[in-house]
Structures are given as structure tokens and as C-alpha cells.
Design a protein around this motif. Structure first.
Motif, short mmCIF file in Angstrom:
data_model
loop_
_atom_site.label_atom_id
_atom_site.label_comp_id
_atom_site.label_asym_id
_atom_site.label_seq_id
_atom_site.Cartn_x
_atom_site.Cartn_y
_atom_site.Cartn_z
N THR A 45 7.89 17.16 3.51
CA THR A 45 7.87 17.91 2.24
C THR A 45 8.99 17.46 1.31
O THR A 45 9.22 18.07 0.27
N ASN A 46 9.70 16.40 1.68
CA ASN A 46 10.78 15.85 0.88
C ASN A 46 10.44 14.42 0.52
O ASN A 46 10.19 13.59 1.41
N PHE A 47 10.45 14.11 -0.78
CA PHE A 47 10.06 12.76 -1.21
C PHE A 47 11.05 11.71 -0.76
O PHE A 47 10.70 10.52 -0.65
N ARG A 48 12.29 12.10 -0.47
CA ARG A 48 13.29 11.13 -0.02
C ARG A 48 12.97 10.62 1.39
O ARG A 48 13.15 9.44 1.69
N TRP A 49 12.51 11.49 2.27
CA TRP A 49 12.15 11.08 3.61
C TRP A 49 10.92 10.17 3.60
O TRP A 49 10.83 9.23 4.39
N ILE A 50 9.98 10.44 2.72
CA ILE A 50 8.81 9.57 2.61
C ILE A 50 9.24 8.17 2.15
O ILE A 50 8.76 7.16 2.67
N GLY B 141 0.81 -1.21 0.00
CA GLY B 141 0.00 0.00 0.00
C GLY B 141 0.85 1.26 0.00
O GLY B 141 0.51 2.26 -0.65
N ASN B 142 1.99 1.22 0.70
CA ASN B 142 2.92 2.35 0.66
C ASN B 142 3.43 2.60 -0.75
O ASN B 142 3.56 3.75 -1.18
N ILE B 143 3.73 1.51 -1.46
CA ILE B 143 4.22 1.64 -2.83
C ILE B 143 3.16 2.26 -3.73
O ILE B 143 3.45 3.15 -4.55
N SER C 163 1.50 9.55 -5.04
CA SER C 163 0.62 10.72 -4.89
C SER C 163 1.32 11.88 -4.19
O SER C 163 1.43 12.98 -4.75
N PRO C 164 1.83 11.71 -2.96
CA PRO C 164 2.55 12.83 -2.34
C PRO C 164 3.88 13.13 -3.00
O PRO C 164 4.27 14.29 -3.14
N ALA C 165 4.61 12.07 -3.42
CA ALA C 165 5.92 12.29 -4.04
C ALA C 165 5.77 13.00 -5.38
O ALA C 165 6.57 13.88 -5.71
N GLY C 166 4.76 12.60 -6.16
CA GLY C 166 4.55 13.25 -7.45
C GLY C 166 4.21 14.72 -7.30
O GLY C 166 4.65 15.56 -8.10
N PHE D 92 -1.46 5.55 4.90
CA PHE D 92 -0.24 5.94 5.60
C PHE D 92 0.68 6.74 4.67
O PHE D 92 1.29 7.74 5.10
N ALA D 93 0.79 6.31 3.41
CA ALA D 93 1.63 7.05 2.45
C ALA D 93 1.09 8.46 2.23
O ALA D 93 1.86 9.42 2.12
N TYR D 94 -0.24 8.58 2.17
CA TYR D 94 -0.83 9.92 2.03
C TYR D 94 -0.50 10.80 3.23
O TYR D 94 -0.17 11.98 3.08
N LEU D 95 -0.58 10.22 4.42
CA LEU D 95 -0.28 10.99 5.63
C LEU D 95 1.19 11.40 5.69
O LEU D 95 1.52 12.46 6.23
N MET D 96 2.07 10.58 5.13
CA MET D 96 3.48 10.94 5.08
C MET D 96 3.69 12.18 4.19
O MET D 96 4.62 12.96 4.41
N GLY D 97 2.83 12.35 3.20
CA GLY D 97 2.89 13.55 2.38
C GLY D 97 2.54 14.80 3.15
O GLY D 97 2.97 15.91 2.80
N VAL D 98 1.75 14.64 4.21
CA VAL D 98 1.43 15.78 5.09
C VAL D 98 2.58 16.06 6.06
O VAL D 98 2.91 17.21 6.35
#
Length: 352
Positions: free
Chosen positions: A243-248, A62-64, A69-72, A234-240
Motif C-alpha cells: 500500500t506504499n508506492f515507495r516499496w513498489i 514492464g514494471n516501469i 497504475s498502482p502508484a497513481g 507483476f507491477a499490478y500485483l505489487m499494488g495488491v
């Protein structure tokens, strides 16, 4: 006359006493039978725990799925703090290429399940997913710089080099070569994590179905989809939170590691072990999932039932001709129809 009445009353009293005695004996016998039945049934805690550990892999999947979405959004933003900036076309590839990786990984997953086993596949699948997340996380590293440049540029004599791999153009200078390399590494990383998705999708469902008891198999089976949606959320919440796609990417790489580590302490599917002729290990695995040890009288019966199931599977191998049979064709068309309308409803456009 009076003596007859007294005699009848005494008989009624004795019969009522006998009835109460019989009822009390019957209730004690039934309670003992229920206790015996409860102790002879397999305990379910090991099955629930093992299913939870395995479905963490679904959370990682699900993370994959949700990561793009947030990384893009970060990568296409003009105020991104990284050296990578994607246009809409590139972001489309970045978001969807994991599905291509899943298609590539399906035959590999089938081979791995047969060679390494269900548990072994979940353990060793940590290798591709970590490679994928590392490529995404560290896409700025100048690995394969020259091969990528040679591969992507078809004509170095023109002002604009045509990058044919994903059909976009860039100016022929140092900065654009680095950006092209970064984009390529992002896409390759997404492709490899998609391969992990096919491993998890096939292995977890098969593994849970093989070790679970019949009356809770459906309950444990829905855990995969539940954990999958939790992983997307969870991946969506990481986008909140970031602000860096590498940390997500770094956070998302934690869950497949947890799944593989926990599966080291689990047991292999007894059905798989029995299919490989490892009867003693299959018996140990079955005792673990039943949690009754040597006192469980049904072990031999369950082993025999699994042997019959394997023999029947060998005798009745499915072929494409079986699709002509109505009792197979009808549910097949219904399931394919459900999948078609689910996919073409546009759900993936929302997820990615």
C-alpha cells in the motif's frame, strides 16, 4: 524342369537376402548421417539462456509501464500514508512522462549500442534506471530544494505562487513547497526510467536477433513482448501486496539489477564484434553460442557469411528516397498502420 525351379527359388532367396542386407546397410548409413548432422548443428541451450537473461530487461520495462497504475492510485488516494498527494492533472503527468523519456532516450540508445556494444549497453543501462527509481523511492529527501523553488515559482509576491513547470498552483508556504518538490522528483524519476525503456527496447531485440540461429530467431524474438507483459502484470500485483508506492518502486528496481548482473557473464554479439574488427573475439562468441568449440566446422563459414552481410549493409545504406520503392513502402505503411491503431485503441490509458 525341377532343377530349374530349384535354381529359381535359390536365386529368389539370394536376392531377398541381398535386399535385406542392403536395406540394413542403408539404415545404418542413414542413422550415422543423422548422428553426424545432429552433432554438426549448433546446440541451442546457450542461446535460450542468454535470451532469457537479456529479456529480463523487458520485464523491468514492464514494471516501469505498469508502475504508474498502482502508484497513481495510492498517490491520488486521500488516505495515503505519505506526505505526497497528487491531483488528477499531476497524476496524468506522473503516469505518462515515461513515454517522453523513451523518446529522448532513443538516439542515446543508438549511440550506446554502437559504443558500448549490445551486451555493454544492457550492463551500463543500470545507471539511469537506478537513478530514476531512487528519485521515485526517496522523493521526500530535500535535494535541490531551493533551485526547484526558484524554478517553479514565477511570482513570490502573490498569495498563490504560479508553478509553471507543470501548470499547477500551490499556496506559498513550507508544506506546499515540499509537495511541489516531491512531485517534481517523482516526475523526473519517471522520465529517467523511461530513458531506460528506450535502451532496453532497442538493445534486447537487436542483441537476440544477432546471436540467435535462424530457425529459432522468431521464437526467441517473441520473448521480449512476453516478458514485457509479465512485468506489467507483476507491477499490478505489487499494488495488491503493498500500500506504499515507495516499496513498489524498491521491488521494481531489483529486476534491472538482475539483468545487468547476468549479462556480465554473457558474451557480446558476434556480429557487433566483427563490425568493430574484433575477429578473434567474434569467433569466440560464435563458438560460445554454437556450443561446439573448435570441432564446429561451420564457424569459418558463419564468419564469412557475417562479413558478407556487413559489407552489403555498408554498400546499401538506406535513405528516405528508398521509401518511394513499392516493396519498401507497402510493408512500411502496413506496419505503421498496425502501430497507429494499436496505440490509438486506448491500450495505454488502460496500462497507465
Amino acid at each position: 524342369m525341377a532343377s530349374n525351379i530349384v535354381y529359381e527359388n535359390e536365386e529368389i532367396h539370394r536376392s531377398s537376402e541381398n535386399r535385406r542386407l542392403l536395406e540394413s546397410q542403408s539404415s545404418r548409413a542413414s542413422s550415422q548421417d543423422s548422428i553426424t548432422t545432429m552433432t554438426s548443428e549448433p546446440k541451442l541451450l546457450p542461446q535460450y539462456i542468454t535470451a532469457l537473461c537479456a529479456t529480463i530487461g523487458a520485464l523491468a520495462l514492464g514494471n516501469i509501464l505498469g508502475y504508474s497504475s498502482p502508484a497513481g492510485l495510492i498517490l491520488t488516494s486521500n488516505n495515503t500514508d505519505s506526505s505526497i498527494h497528487l491531483n488528477r492533472f499531476q497524476n496524468g503527468w506522473f503516469s505518462s512522462v515515461s513515454n517522453l523519456g523513451s523518446a529522448i532516450g532513443c538516439p542515446l540508445a543508438g549511440f550506446a549500442m554502437d559504443y558500448f556494444g549490445r551486451r555493454g549497453t544492457l550492463i551500463y543501462s543500470i545507471v539511469p534506471v537506478l537513478v530514476g527509481w531512487i528519485l521515485i523511492r526517496d522523493s521526500y529527501i530535500y535535494i535541490v530544494r531551493h533551485p526547484i523553488s526558484i524554478l517553479l515559482c514565477t511570482n513570490t509576491s502573490h498569495k498563490h505562487a504560479l508553478l509553471f513547470w507543470f501548470g499547477f498552483h500551490c499556496k506559498k508556504d513550507e508544506k506546499t513547497k515540499v509537495a511541489a518538490q516531491n512531485f517534481a522528483m517523482l516526475v523526473i524519476g519517471r522520465l529517467i526510467t523511461g530513458i531506460y525503456g528506450s535502451f532496453v527496447s532497442l538493445t534486447v531485440n537487436t542483441y537476440v536477433a544477432e546471436f540467435s540461429s535462424a530457425h529459432i530467431r522468431g521464437t526467441l524474438g517473441v520473448g521480449f513482448q512476453l516478458m514485457l507483459t509479465v512485468g506489467i502484470l507483476f507491477a499490478y500485483l505489487m499494488g495488491v501486496a503493498f500500500t506504499n508506492f515507495r516499496w513498489i518502486a524498491l521491488v521494481c528496481a531489483i529486476f534491472p539489477c538482475i539483468c545487468s548482473i547476468l549479462m556480465i557473464f554473457g558474451k557480446e554479439s558476434p556480429l557487433y564484434l566483427l563490425s568493430k574488427g574484433r575477429d578473434k573475439e567474434a569467433e569466440i562468441s560464435l563458438k560460445f553460442f554454437s556450443f561446439l568449440g573448435n570441432d564446429y566446422d561451420g564457424i569459418s563459414f558463419e564468419m564469412e557469411e557475417m562479413r558478407k552481410s556487413l559489407e552489403e549493409r555498408k554498400r546499401n545504406k538506406a535513405t528516405l528516397k528508398d521509401l518511394k520503392k513499392p516493396y519498401i513502402l507497402k510493408p512500411f505503411l502496413i506496419s505503421m498502420g498496425l502501430m497507429f491503431f494499436q496505440q490509438f485503441s486506448g491500450i495505454n490509458a488502460v496500462l497507465f
